[in-house]
Scaffold this active site. Sequence first.
Site, PDB file in Angstrom:
ATOM      1  N   ASP A 400     -20.114   2.362  -5.570  1.00 52.29           N
ATOM      2  CA  ASP A 400     -18.695   2.536  -5.803  1.00 52.29           C
ATOM      3  C   ASP A 400     -18.135   1.226  -6.363  1.00 52.29           C
ATOM      4  O   ASP A 400     -18.804   0.185  -6.308  1.00 52.29           O
ATOM      5  CB  ASP A 400     -18.001   2.909  -4.498  1.00 52.29           C
ATOM      6  CG  ASP A 400     -16.514   3.124  -4.665  1.00 52.29           C
ATOM      7  OD1 ASP A 400     -16.114   3.683  -5.696  1.00 52.29           O
ATOM      8  OD2 ASP A 400     -15.755   2.714  -3.774  1.00 52.29           O
ATOM      9  N   LYS A 401     -16.931   1.253  -6.913  1.00 50.69           N
ATOM     10  CA  LYS A 401     -16.344   0.029  -7.471  1.00 50.69           C
ATOM     11  C   LYS A 401     -15.310  -0.579  -6.541  1.00 50.69           C
ATOM     12  O   LYS A 401     -15.515  -1.643  -5.964  1.00 50.69           O
ATOM     13  CB  LYS A 401     -15.705   0.308  -8.842  1.00 50.69           C
ATOM     14  CG  LYS A 401     -15.138  -0.940  -9.502  1.00 50.69           C
ATOM     15  CD  LYS A 401     -14.337  -0.604 -10.726  1.00 50.69           C
ATOM     16  CE  LYS A 401     -13.016   0.053 -10.366  1.00 50.69           C
ATOM     17  NZ  LYS A 401     -12.100  -0.878  -9.661  1.00 50.69           N
ATOM     18  N   GLU A 484       0.650  -0.352  -6.712  1.00 52.19           N
ATOM     19  CA  GLU A 484       2.089  -0.215  -6.549  1.00 52.19           C
ATOM     20  C   GLU A 484       2.639  -1.287  -5.612  1.00 52.19           C
ATOM     21  O   GLU A 484       3.703  -1.846  -5.840  1.00 52.19           O
ATOM     22  CB  GLU A 484       2.415   1.178  -6.020  1.00 52.19           C
ATOM     23  CG  GLU A 484       2.301   2.273  -7.061  1.00 52.19           C
ATOM     24  CD  GLU A 484       3.236   3.432  -6.754  1.00 52.19           C
ATOM     25  OE1 GLU A 484       3.273   3.849  -5.584  1.00 52.19           O
ATOM     26  OE2 GLU A 484       3.924   3.892  -7.663  1.00 52.19           O
ATOM     27  N   PHE A 525       3.247  11.045 -10.966  1.00 59.73           N
ATOM     28  CA  PHE A 525       1.971  10.653 -11.587  1.00 59.73           C
ATOM     29  C   PHE A 525       0.881  11.655 -11.259  1.00 59.73           C
ATOM     30  O   PHE A 525       0.822  12.202 -10.160  1.00 59.73           O
ATOM     31  CB  PHE A 525       1.562   9.272 -11.074  1.00 59.73           C
ATOM     32  CG  PHE A 525       0.124   8.925 -11.356  1.00 59.73           C
ATOM     33  CD1 PHE A 525      -0.236   8.346 -12.563  1.00 59.73           C
ATOM     34  CD2 PHE A 525      -0.865   9.194 -10.430  1.00 59.73           C
ATOM     35  CE1 PHE A 525      -1.543   8.037 -12.828  1.00 59.73           C
ATOM     36  CE2 PHE A 525      -2.184   8.883 -10.690  1.00 59.73           C
ATOM     37  CZ  PHE A 525      -2.521   8.304 -11.889  1.00 59.73           C
ATOM     38  N   LYS A 548       6.348   4.013 -16.350  1.00 58.80           N
ATOM     39  CA  LYS A 548       5.212   3.093 -16.384  1.00 58.80           C
ATOM     40  C   LYS A 548       3.943   3.923 -16.423  1.00 58.80           C
ATOM     41  O   LYS A 548       3.851   5.000 -15.824  1.00 58.80           O
ATOM     42  CB  LYS A 548       5.205   2.165 -15.172  1.00 58.80           C
ATOM     43  CG  LYS A 548       5.044   2.865 -13.830  1.00 58.80           C
ATOM     44  CD  LYS A 548       5.078   1.868 -12.684  1.00 58.80           C
ATOM     45  CE  LYS A 548       4.903   2.565 -11.338  1.00 58.80           C
ATOM     46  NZ  LYS A 548       4.993   1.619 -10.209  1.00 58.80           N
ATOM     47  N   THR A 661     -17.320   5.519 -10.196  1.00 57.43           N
ATOM     48  CA  THR A 661     -15.976   5.223  -9.723  1.00 57.43           C
ATOM     49  C   THR A 661     -14.997   6.289 -10.184  1.00 57.43           C
ATOM     50  O   THR A 661     -15.215   6.952 -11.204  1.00 57.43           O
ATOM     51  CB  THR A 661     -15.520   3.840 -10.229  1.00 57.43           C
ATOM     52  OG1 THR A 661     -14.171   3.603  -9.813  1.00 57.43           O
ATOM     53  CG2 THR A 661     -15.590   3.765 -11.745  1.00 57.43           C
ATOM     54  N   LYS A 760     -20.132  12.405  -7.812  1.00 53.92           N
ATOM     55  CA  LYS A 760     -20.954  11.258  -7.436  1.00 53.92           C
ATOM     56  C   LYS A 760     -22.265  11.733  -6.808  1.00 53.92           C
ATOM     57  O   LYS A 760     -23.351  11.245  -7.151  1.00 53.92           O
ATOM     58  CB  LYS A 760     -20.204  10.369  -6.448  1.00 53.92           C
ATOM     59  CG  LYS A 760     -19.052   9.578  -7.047  1.00 53.92           C
ATOM     60  CD  LYS A 760     -18.431   8.656  -6.004  1.00 53.92           C
ATOM     61  CE  LYS A 760     -17.302   7.840  -6.589  1.00 53.92           C
ATOM     62  NZ  LYS A 760     -16.719   6.901  -5.612  1.00 53.92           N
ATOM     63  N   ASP A 780     -17.576   2.324   0.337  1.00 50.42           N
ATOM     64  CA  ASP A 780     -16.770   1.897   1.473  1.00 50.42           C
ATOM     65  C   ASP A 780     -15.734   2.921   1.908  1.00 50.42           C
ATOM     66  O   ASP A 780     -15.076   2.716   2.923  1.00 50.42           O
ATOM     67  CB  ASP A 780     -16.044   0.590   1.133  1.00 50.42           C
ATOM     68  CG  ASP A 780     -14.936   0.799   0.107  1.00 50.42           C
ATOM     69  OD1 ASP A 780     -15.174   1.556  -0.854  1.00 50.42           O
ATOM     70  OD2 ASP A 780     -13.862   0.207   0.271  1.00 50.42           O
TER      71      ASP A 780
END
Length: 1095
Positions: A400-401, A484, A525, A548, A661, A760, A780
């Site tokens: 994972d990243k 955020e 979003f 944004k 990821t 994944k 994690d």
Amino acid sequence: MDDRDPASGCLHEKKKLPAFTWEVRANNRSYHMQFKKKFAFCLTKKKYAGNAIKTAKYNILTFLPLNLYEQFHRMANVYFVFVILLQTIPEISTLPWYTLLFPLSCLLTIRALRDLIDDIGRHQSDRNINNRPCEILSGKSFRWQKWCDICVGDIVRLRKESFVPVSDALGPAVCLGRVSSRRGSAGCSFPFALQANTCIVSSDQGRVTCEEPNSRMHSFTGTLQWRGETYSLDSERILLRGCKLRNTNFCYGLVIYAGFDSKIMRNCGKIKRKKTKLDRMMDRLVIIIFLVLLAMSLCLAIASGFWAKTFQEKHTYLSALYKHTAPAKQAFFSFWGFAILLSIIIPMSMYITFEFIYLVNSFFINWDLEMYYAVKDIPAKARSTSLNDQLGQIEYIFSDKTGTLTQNIMSFKKCCINGTVYGNFYCHRGEKMSDSNDVALLEAARRDSDPVLREFLRLLALCHTVMVEERGDQLVYQAASPDEEALVLAARDLGYVFLSRTQDTITISELGVKRTYEVLAMLDFNSDRKRMSVLVRDPQGTIRLYTKGADTVILERLRSRGPSETFTERALDRFAEETLRTLCLASKVVSEAEYCEWSRRHQEASILLQDRVWQLDSLYEEMEQNLELLGVTAIEDKLQDGVPETIQLLKLGNIKVWVLTGDKQETAMNIGYACKLLTDDMEILEEKEVRPQPRVLSPKDKILHTGEVLMKKEGRLWQWLPCRGATDPQEQGSLVEKAFVDLATSCQAVICCRVTPKQKALIVQLVKKHKKVTTLAIGDGANDVNMIKTADIGVGISGLEGMQAVQCSDYALAQFSYLQRLLLVHGRWAYLRICKFLRYFFYKTFAGLMAQVWFAFHSGFTAQPLYEGWFLALYNVFYTAHPVLSVGILEQDVSAKKSLEFPELYAIGQQDELFNYRIFGVTLLHGVSTSLASFYIALWAFKDCVGSKVVGDYESFSVTVATSALLSVLVEVSTGLPFPMLISDASQNALTDPYVLLVVLLSLVEVPTALMSPFSLQKICSKARREPEPSVELRAHVHRGSFRRRSSYAFSHQEGYAGLITRGDSLRTKGTRATGGLHPQGAAPPSPSCHCPSP
């Protein structure tokens, strides 16, 4: 796992929704007690489960029978019991019954104790959870009771920072919650309560009708009927068991599901038992040995029948003794006799020693101070004790990243505002960094003379879904993502402080002046929109839209492009080169008439039952046009210490690292360059460059060199992944999978972006299926659990995203950098030790016990045992246990320092060079030759009565052969340790004779060992370096310098919480205390992509 929603992306995995037959009545336990359901034959149990959970497998009464039942699922144990039963039959028994019963008892006892210790821990965990306190409505007041006392239909009151004991529907509540670290990934969620059921707490008129208990974590459908009114229930009105209440003092809830009916318990699937390559090979070897044993017994039994016939013909005067024994009957009894006699060759005691070696090597991992993270007091933990040797054979690592390679701590590093770049100033904790540009920005913000800068900072303080909580005189922000939070904190430190929000307002402090903005709409979003907007009316009455999002979606929606926009785009390129996560900010003024018309259409679309999402997205798209660019932010997700060095060492050890990821492509690539997984001299092949080809799959070389992969119609390669496993894949789909794996595994590194947890696991499964390699997955968060379970080895990082990954892992580490020591040191040592242990164990077994076969040729094939019974029982368990045990625990070829200096040594385990079928065959011949020497040298010496004493008897001969074989084994293992033996009178008489001792010395034949020396290891490594995998040259259309991929706008995988905020469902209203809770959030499957850097 859980049932998939219809919108989850895989039509094959749709399941029929359960009927709406689950009826819950508030404060009415007697109603629920009357219902029963059938669960086995004619047995029934309560339909509505209690809230007590039981994850333990045994109790005092069931431990012994159930544990023995489980252990005898192993065919080896069943075989040994069968042999022991044969030993109780006098006609065929050739060995005392205790020769096998003793080691089998030791094995069963050791495993039973291990299972008992594990189960005691589960009992303690269950007891702690079931005895947690909670408040349950009893009569007209709440009383403190235990979790296990909760029943369906009860009204419970939850207090701040308390865990949710059941799955319950919210009463009047408003809250922000955070997932409990015990259950999974720490993330915020905004469940909201019904607006009309304020009196249900004190009545029993409420009735909930909903779906039967199921495992769908992120969906719920039901209705609440109360006082003649019907209210809709969905997943946003549900709190799930194991969540933690935050940002509110208390809330009320009606228990819908309890205990094992709760959604979280329905998702607690069992972890599959993993077996190492050596384990699987050992199972096959034991079967081979067993078949050889049966063949030898059959041959010796046939020889026994012929010998009996010949003997009876030659010695007719003994015919009376064989009157009732035909040669065939003699052969039948001899077969079973030899089967018993040779059964000790199957290494049952090997399993006993295995358990101990694995356990001790696990302790070595736990005790390693080099893998102890002192900052958080987290040591390395081997949660599985049976996979240590597999750590030395890893070929692919899937990582994972966020939180694994990075610290998951966002720092607001740079920004570009109106053509001016500011950098290196505020991190997410508000710590100031010394830099002249920071002072310039701070002074510019305080002067308040630049309208673009003012709108830029105002946008940071207004356009978000962050919740704020007052703790004393401090404001504590809780956000759905670290991005955020970093932006809001940066705005606060520059003078624009987010103070509070209500259902329709946001209050901020602008350079000390408090201003309240009316929130007209929040355009939320999601991974498709890649942006978020808020429509507000300022105190002067002007309506403004603040947006944004990713540069790819913001720049194409600008009204015009001028010098400032061009400079900003160059700043984007520069920020991306520095591996920063970038975000574009824009705004526009909306007229009153335009807003009124848009608001009317928005209200109509929001109540649609069909195509609601599509209609809302169209309206959002319409509003987010003709924007004015304000600037760009750049956030750094810091790498963990030692990540680049670790990846370089793993590469030198011939281990390929893939990053999987959910983040955007640009973010993942930037991190790839930062951690040295990608380098500037690599050619990058993107998934979109793999074009569909309307032809038959080309040969492998052409596929790899051109990047061409067969597609079905116009579909992309990744469209096959989500639906794989639902049905049998078609032939063309299998070709696509094979082509993808061939292409990806030929690259030096692979980065897969925007992948869901399901994808994944599928990627790991694809590589295992087509390449037959040993894989390791490290992560994690809860979204990494599926991948960790699928890989051969799962490693959990004890990070900021909870403990679910650790709880489902085989090994737990605090930092990614510790992986180099886990694999290159402990893994390689464990593989070396286990391989040498197996070599020596099989050698000593064959060397000591094959003499039984040679003795049969000189005893009339009568299955007469050569050795005394106790010697056979203790040979593997006692006499030769210590030497091989020492090798299995303490063997080292080079030090830990040298293992890290020369990671090329790791390739030995990947190539299975230290133990394979060839080495097993050499060991077999080695042991057979030693047994032949021990037996026939002694037999040659004992043809006449040797020595000055009468020691030519059968038992003295047996002791001589046994001693010769035993000393040969000890010399071979090279321990040089004195070893005690149980000596009888005959043994003492034989071993004190000098001539017998001379025979023993003659039997110590030095047979060249086939074990690999360090020199052999170096030769293999050199050979591996001389014969590298064929490289592939992939041409990319976008080079490193262009950076058409740069934005890193990725708050989460699912939609945000703007809807809850604008409805006021998750906010305080004036004069009302806020209460609430949280339910775990899910991950809508985004569109994934993949990057394959070629060699």
